[in-house]
Design an enzyme around this catalytic site. Structure first.
Site, mmCIF file in Angstrom:
data_model
loop_
_atom_site.group_PDB
_atom_site.id
_atom_site.type_symbol
_atom_site.label_atom_id
_atom_site.label_comp_id
_atom_site.label_asym_id
_atom_site.label_seq_id
_atom_site.Cartn_x
_atom_site.Cartn_y
_atom_site.Cartn_z
ATOM 1 N N ARG A 50 4.009 -22.106 -3.810
ATOM 2 C CA ARG A 50 2.612 -22.026 -3.391
ATOM 3 C C ARG A 50 1.710 -22.433 -4.550
ATOM 4 N NH1 ARG A 50 2.908 -15.944 -0.764
ATOM 5 N NH2 ARG A 50 4.348 -16.428 0.956
ATOM 6 N N ASP A 52 -1.988 -23.172 -6.337
ATOM 7 C CA ASP A 52 -3.327 -22.599 -6.276
ATOM 8 C C ASP A 52 -4.375 -23.661 -5.996
ATOM 9 O OD1 ASP A 52 -2.416 -20.022 -6.901
ATOM 10 O OD2 ASP A 52 -2.504 -20.436 -9.060
ATOM 11 N N TYR A 110 7.253 -28.661 -13.102
ATOM 12 C CA TYR A 110 5.809 -28.860 -13.142
ATOM 13 C C TYR A 110 5.465 -29.819 -14.278
ATOM 14 C CZ TYR A 110 4.572 -25.157 -9.837
ATOM 15 O OH TYR A 110 4.418 -24.391 -8.702
ATOM 16 N N ARG A 197 -0.099 -22.456 -16.433
ATOM 17 C CA ARG A 197 -1.459 -22.511 -16.989
ATOM 18 C C ARG A 197 -1.635 -21.518 -18.136
ATOM 19 N NH1 ARG A 197 -5.207 -21.701 -11.963
ATOM 20 N NH2 ARG A 197 -6.795 -21.726 -13.606
#
Length: 261
Positions: A50, A52, A110, A197
């Site tokens: 999921r 953001d 990522y 992040r």
């Protein structure tokens, strides 16, 4: 009933994240609507991860079940004709009933794109992160080994994270520079909410000279989010691929670096 896997790419700026939310436009909501139009019946999709709001994907993997008989081309080109700009299906594959895009995945990948330049980006706004500070990449790379392997990543976990455990195995963290554009490639068995992040925030804190590389080991050992730097901007974050056992025949690892992604 047949189960299909799809690969998606999307620009996260147009959506309030992946997951369906009341009165919000999300990637899941527009995809389910497009699939329902193609199938002629409601369709529920399940994603590998999921993302953001503001986070992008170059290789998100989803699956869905349907008894509608359509060609693989229809699940790609046909569905794309019903999707808004900023999201598209890259390919479709028929998969076994026991395939699950999330639960059988062995790794997630990522990529964070960072522009290190004195002035903010305009043409790439929202597509890359930005730091105007001079960065010491040698110090940043020296901090990386402290993150690799299996650790409790609580210092990099969002308060609202719903993961059952903060223990994850980070198998890859590569940093590559092409001029002022920096590529950060992360691979792990799974990631916590905001983990990438938050790692970026800590890495850049070191690269700016605020802390030595060894401080990263202290952060990991502390398992305390309150002592780590703030969460970095979502703009340059991409879900770049998901790995699965070879039995499924899905080549979903990140592609070589090209342009922005």
């Amino acid at each position: 009933m047949t189960r299909y896997a799809l690969a998606l790419e999307y620009d996260g700026r147009a959506f309030s994240g992946w997951q369906v939310q009341p009165d919000r436009v999300t990637v899941q909501s527009v995809l389910e609507r497009a699939l329902a139009q193609m199938a002629g019946q409601p369709v529920r999709v399940h994603a590998a991860g999921r993302t953001d709001a503001g986070v992008h994907a170059s290789r998100q993997i989803v699956h869905f079940d349907t008894d509608a008989k359509r060609t693989l081309t229809a699940w790609v080109r046909g569905v794309n004709s019903f999707l808004p700009e900023g999201v598209g299906v890259l390919w479709a594959r028929e998969v076994p009933d026991h395939f699950h895009s999330r639960f059988v995945a062995t790794a997630r990948h990522y990529r964070y794109l960072l522009l290190n330049h004195p002035v903010r980006p305009a043409l790439w706004a929202g597509r890359v992160g930005w730091s105007h500070h001079p960065l010491d990449l040698d110090a940043l790379r020296a901090a990386v080994p402290h993150l690799l392997g299996q650790h409790d990543f609580s210092s990099f976990r969002a308060a609202e994270c719903q993961a059952k455990t903060p223990v994850k195995t980070l198998s890859r963290l590569d940093v590559h520079a092409e001029g002022t554009l920096l590529y950060f490639d992360f691979s792990a068995d799974a990631f916590l909410h905001h983990m990438v992040r938050n790692l970026m925030g800590a890495l850049l804190h070191i690269a700016k000279g605020n802390r030595p590389p060894e401080w990263m080991a202290e952060l990991v050992a502390a398992r305390d989010r309150t002592i780590a730097p703030p969460t970095f901007m979502p703009d340059g974050l991409y879900l770049a691929g998901v790995s699965y056992p070879s039995e499924y025949g899905l080549a979903t690892e990140p592609e070589p670096r090209h342009g922005l992604i």
